[in-house]
Scaffold this motif. Structure first.
Motif, PDB file in Angstrom:
ATOM      1  N   ILE A  39       0.844  -1.185   0.000  1.00 34.09           N
ATOM      2  CA  ILE A  39       0.000   0.000   0.000  1.00 34.09           C
ATOM      3  C   ILE A  39       0.887   1.245   0.000  1.00 34.09           C
ATOM      4  N   VAL A  40       0.607   2.174  -0.905  1.00 29.10           N
ATOM      5  CA  VAL A  40       1.366   3.417  -1.003  1.00 29.10           C
ATOM      6  C   VAL A  40       0.432   4.577  -0.718  1.00 29.10           C
ATOM      7  N   ASP A  41       0.792   5.394   0.259  1.00 33.66           N
ATOM      8  CA  ASP A  41      -0.039   6.528   0.645  1.00 33.66           C
ATOM      9  C   ASP A  41       0.289   7.740  -0.232  1.00 33.66           C
ATOM     10  N   ASN A  42      -0.005   7.580  -1.514  1.00 33.77           N
ATOM     11  CA  ASN A  42       0.277   8.642  -2.484  1.00 33.77           C
ATOM     12  C   ASN A  42      -0.667   8.484  -3.668  1.00 33.77           C
ATOM     13  N   LYS A  43      -1.629   9.357  -3.788  1.00 27.72           N
ATOM     14  CA  LYS A  43      -2.639   9.232  -4.835  1.00 27.72           C
ATOM     15  C   LYS A  43      -2.069   9.488  -6.229  1.00 27.72           C
ATOM     16  N   GLU A  44      -0.865  10.058  -6.292  1.00 27.07           N
ATOM     17  CA  GLU A  44      -0.238  10.317  -7.589  1.00 27.07           C
ATOM     18  C   GLU A  44       0.577   9.120  -8.076  1.00 27.07           C
ATOM     19  N   PHE A  45       0.702   8.087  -7.235  1.00 24.65           N
ATOM     20  CA  PHE A  45       1.545   6.940  -7.584  1.00 24.65           C
ATOM     21  C   PHE A  45       0.734   5.664  -7.498  1.00 24.65           C
ATOM     22  N   GLN A  46       0.800   4.865  -8.536  1.00 24.66           N
ATOM     23  CA  GLN A  46       0.097   3.584  -8.549  1.00 24.66           C
ATOM     24  C   GLN A  46       1.085   2.459  -8.295  1.00 24.66           C
ATOM     25  N   GLN A  47       0.875   1.739  -7.215  1.00 23.29           N
ATOM     26  CA  GLN A  47       1.720   0.606  -6.883  1.00 23.29           C
ATOM     27  C   GLN A  47       1.279  -0.618  -7.664  1.00 23.29           C
ATOM     28  N   CYS A  48       2.230  -1.433  -8.072  1.00 21.49           N
ATOM     29  CA  CYS A  48       1.913  -2.756  -8.622  1.00 21.49           C
ATOM     30  C   CYS A  48       3.136  -3.636  -8.445  1.00 21.49           C
ATOM     31  N   LEU A  49       2.904  -4.927  -8.348  1.00 20.03           N
ATOM     32  CA  LEU A  49       4.007  -5.868  -8.270  1.00 20.03           C
ATOM     33  C   LEU A  49       4.462  -6.251  -9.666  1.00 20.03           C
ATOM     34  N   LYS A  50       5.681  -6.783  -9.750  1.00 19.79           N
ATOM     35  CA  LYS A  50       6.277  -7.108 -11.051  1.00 19.79           C
ATOM     36  C   LYS A  50       6.961  -8.466 -11.007  1.00 19.79           C
ATOM     37  N   GLY A  51       6.341  -9.419 -10.271  1.00 24.19           N
ATOM     38  CA  GLY A  51       6.863 -10.770 -10.265  1.00 24.19           C
ATOM     39  C   GLY A  51       7.300 -11.235  -8.887  1.00 24.19           C
ATOM     40  N   CYS A  52       7.494 -12.555  -8.772  1.00 23.18           N
ATOM     41  CA  CYS A  52       7.944 -13.169  -7.519  1.00 23.18           C
ATOM     42  C   CYS A  52       8.751 -14.416  -7.853  1.00 23.18           C
ATOM     43  N   LYS A  53       9.688 -14.767  -6.953  1.00 27.35           N
ATOM     44  CA  LYS A  53      10.535 -15.940  -7.171  1.00 27.35           C
ATOM     45  C   LYS A  53      10.848 -16.602  -5.834  1.00 27.35           C
ATOM     46  N   TRP A  54      10.616 -17.916  -5.767  1.00 24.68           N
ATOM     47  CA  TRP A  54      11.016 -18.682  -4.580  1.00 24.68           C
ATOM     48  C   TRP A  54      12.531 -18.787  -4.528  1.00 24.68           C
ATOM     49  N   SER A  55      13.070 -18.772  -3.320  1.00 23.29           N
ATOM     50  CA  SER A  55      14.487 -19.060  -3.139  1.00 23.29           C
ATOM     51  C   SER A  55      14.748 -20.527  -3.470  1.00 23.29           C
ATOM     52  N   PRO A  56      15.962 -20.885  -3.862  1.00 16.38           N
ATOM     53  CA  PRO A  56      16.247 -22.273  -4.232  1.00 16.38           C
ATOM     54  C   PRO A  56      15.954 -23.282  -3.126  1.00 16.38           C
ATOM     55  N   ASP A  57      16.089 -22.860  -1.846  1.00 18.30           N
ATOM     56  CA  ASP A  57      15.793 -23.784  -0.756  1.00 18.30           C
ATOM     57  C   ASP A  57      14.328 -23.741  -0.333  1.00 18.30           C
ATOM     58  N   GLY A  58      13.532 -22.877  -0.959  1.00 21.61           N
ATOM     59  CA  GLY A  58      12.097 -22.826  -0.693  1.00 21.61           C
ATOM     60  C   GLY A  58      11.710 -22.201   0.627  1.00 21.61           C
ATOM     61  N   THR A  59      12.620 -21.493   1.285  1.00 23.56           N
ATOM     62  CA  THR A  59      12.300 -20.913   2.595  1.00 23.56           C
ATOM     63  C   THR A  59      11.663 -19.539   2.495  1.00 23.56           C
ATOM     64  N   CYS A  60      11.823 -18.856   1.346  1.00 22.29           N
ATOM     65  CA  CYS A  60      11.287 -17.500   1.232  1.00 22.29           C
ATOM     66  C   CYS A  60      10.992 -17.127  -0.216  1.00 22.29           C
ATOM     67  N   VAL A  61      10.191 -16.075  -0.368  1.00 21.21           N
ATOM     68  CA  VAL A  61       9.785 -15.561  -1.670  1.00 21.21           C
ATOM     69  C   VAL A  61      10.317 -14.141  -1.819  1.00 21.21           C
ATOM     70  N   LEU A  62      10.820 -13.839  -3.005  1.00 21.22           N
ATOM     71  CA  LEU A  62      11.314 -12.509  -3.327  1.00 21.22           C
ATOM     72  C   LEU A  62      10.336 -11.845  -4.289  1.00 21.22           C
ATOM     73  N   THR A  63       9.952 -10.586  -3.991  1.00 17.38           N
ATOM     74  CA  THR A  63       9.054  -9.850  -4.887  1.00 17.38           C
ATOM     75  C   THR A  63       9.730  -8.576  -5.388  1.00 17.38           C
ATOM     76  N   ASN A  64       9.283  -8.132  -6.549  1.00 15.81           N
ATOM     77  CA  ASN A  64       9.709  -6.878  -7.154  1.00 15.81           C
ATOM     78  C   ASN A  64       8.463  -6.025  -7.345  1.00 15.81           C
ATOM     79  N   SER A  65       8.561  -4.720  -7.066  1.00 22.32           N
ATOM     80  CA  SER A  65       7.377  -3.868  -7.196  1.00 22.32           C
ATOM     81  C   SER A  65       7.731  -2.502  -7.756  1.00 22.32           C
ATOM     82  N   GLU A  66       6.705  -1.792  -8.164  1.00 15.55           N
ATOM     83  CA  GLU A  66       6.856  -0.511  -8.848  1.00 15.55           C
ATOM     84  C   GLU A  66       7.520   0.558  -7.980  1.00 15.55           C
ATOM     85  N   ASP A  67       7.450   0.419  -6.668  1.00 12.40           N
ATOM     86  CA  ASP A  67       8.045   1.419  -5.772  1.00 12.40           C
ATOM     87  C   ASP A  67       9.552   1.244  -5.606  1.00 12.40           C
ATOM     88  N   LYS A  68      10.168   0.380  -6.430  1.00 15.44           N
ATOM     89  CA  LYS A  68      11.620   0.173  -6.476  1.00 15.44           C
ATOM     90  C   LYS A  68      12.151  -0.574  -5.249  1.00 15.44           C
TER      91      LYS A  68
END
Length: 391
Positions: A39-68
């Motif tokens: 959630i981004v508290d800025n009406k001039e900016f639209q947040q969106c995600l840009k993909g996700c990837k599991w770690s090789p050991d499956g313990t965590c997920v990495l995400t990329n989003s528009e807010d850098k």
């Protein structure tokens, strides 16, 4: 190089993970939704995600989003080893729009490492546990200024980093941060276009493939270009080898909704294609289960599509073979841009969102994922990471 051994039938079983997916892949059960972190508290900016990837050991997920930001979510399991959901453990701020990101293939001292590249910035290696910078790798342009790369990946040992940009591929030694690299020029082979995606062959470790925004795919062996595959109608956004290394899957952006399966035992020939919905220039990810039985892709319709890779192929005379759809499931209220299958569990992570014309910002002029033609009501925005049980 001995081309007869290029795509050997012998597979390294130590790298082949056993995934016990349900035979049908017809239903998903929602485990958890992570939306508050996006959630981004800025009406001039639209947040969106840009993909996700599991770690090789499956313990965590990495995400990329528009807010850098890159964000790491750990998998929460109970005492009986049952999945309870995801919780955020770290976030990493990049200097510009993030073009690509990758997990290190090995765990070092119980710590996962993450590689990223962003607009007008060097390549960064991060500690995923605490989000701290570990190392920096720099590519320089013709006037000796730091230039970004558009795509990257590790080789299978993690000892090298392969990076693609406009008209060249750079290879770094992971243990040698700085500006020391090997450069492979590609301007003459791919008409001075951007190397948009890179993938390593899981069987023959000397072979890798690149996709370009000029629609071409290159197969390299020993850092030498061997073959160019052509047939897509739009720029390539993702390529991925099958677990046995004998097939290559490629997907493109707006203007080409097919994922194409190339037969690497008969270079230049396609085995079949599958059809999905891609109406944006952003990368719409697909994933292949590590047992090689299923292909899963996001769609711009809020659905995922799945295919059994040993299923019946429909073909008519004088037409390409098309693999039958196994299932299509509505899971988000916006474009499903990220899909990632857990390496050992029957779990699927998905992300959603896309740039809408209402909020388009032209600050990132060279972001090739921009889509200025998508007009959609702001009431239907969905920027979230979801975790699903495959049942």
């Amino acid at each position: 190089m001995d081309e007869s051994n290029l795509f050997s039938d012998t597979q390294d079983n130590t790298n082949q993970l056993n995934v016990n997916l349900a035979p049908s892949f017809q239903q998903l059960k929602l485990v958890s939704t992570c939306a508050d972190d996006f959630i981004v508290d800025n009406k001039e900016f639209q947040q969106c995600l840009k993909g996700c990837k599991w770690s090789p050991d499956g313990t965590c997920v990495l995400t990329n989003s528009e807010d850098k930001f890159l964000r790491i979510f750990n998998l929460d399991v109970d005492d009986a080893d049952q999945c309870m959901g995801l919780y955020k453990t770290a976030q990493i701020k990049e200097g510009g729009t993030i073009y690509d990101y990758a997990w290190h293939p090995n765990v070092h001292a119980n710590e996962n490492l993450v590689l990223s590249t962003s607009n007008r910035s060097p390549i960064h290696l991060w500690n995923a546990k605490d989000g701290k910078l570990v190392a920096t790798y720099r590519v320089y342009d013709h006037v000796d200024e730091v230039a970004h790369v558009n795509s990257l990946c590790f080789n299978w040992s993690g000892d090298e980093i392969y990076c693609g940009s406009l008209g060249k591929i750079n290879i770094f030694r992971t243990d040698r941060p700085g500006r020391e690299f090997i450069e492979i020029p590609t301007k003459s082979d791919f008409h001075k276009t951007i190397i948009s995606t890179i993938a390593m062959n899981p069987v023959d470790k000397s072979v890798f493939a690149v996709g370009t925004y000029n629609k071409d795919i290159g197969i390299f062996g020993g850092n030498q270009l061997m073959y160019i595959l052509r047939g897509h109608k739009s720029g390539i956004t993702q390529i991925s080898f099958s677990p046995d290394g004998q097939k290559l899957y490629s997907g493109a952006r707006k203007g080409d909704s097919d994922i194409v399966c190339w037969d690497l035992r008969n270079i230049g020939q396609t085995l079949y294609s599958v059809q999905r919905s891609v109406t944006t220039n952003q990368r719409i990810y697909f994933d292949i289960s590590s047992d090689g039985q299923y292909l899963v892709s996001g769609n711009c319709t809020g659905e995922i599509s799945t295919w059994r890779l040993d299923d019946k192929i429909n073909s008519e005379e004088n037409s390409e073979s098309v693999l039958e759809l196994n299932s299509k499931i509505l899971i988000h209220d916006d474009c499903v841009n990220g899909v990632s299958l857990h390496p050992t569990r029957s779990l699927l992570a998905t992300t959603s969102g896309q740039r809408h014309v209402d909020f388009f910002n032209d600050d990132d002029d060279d972001d090739c994922d921009v889509d200025c033609n998508n007009k959609k009501s702001s009431n239907h925005f969905d920027a979230s990471l979801k975790l699903w049980n495959i049942i």
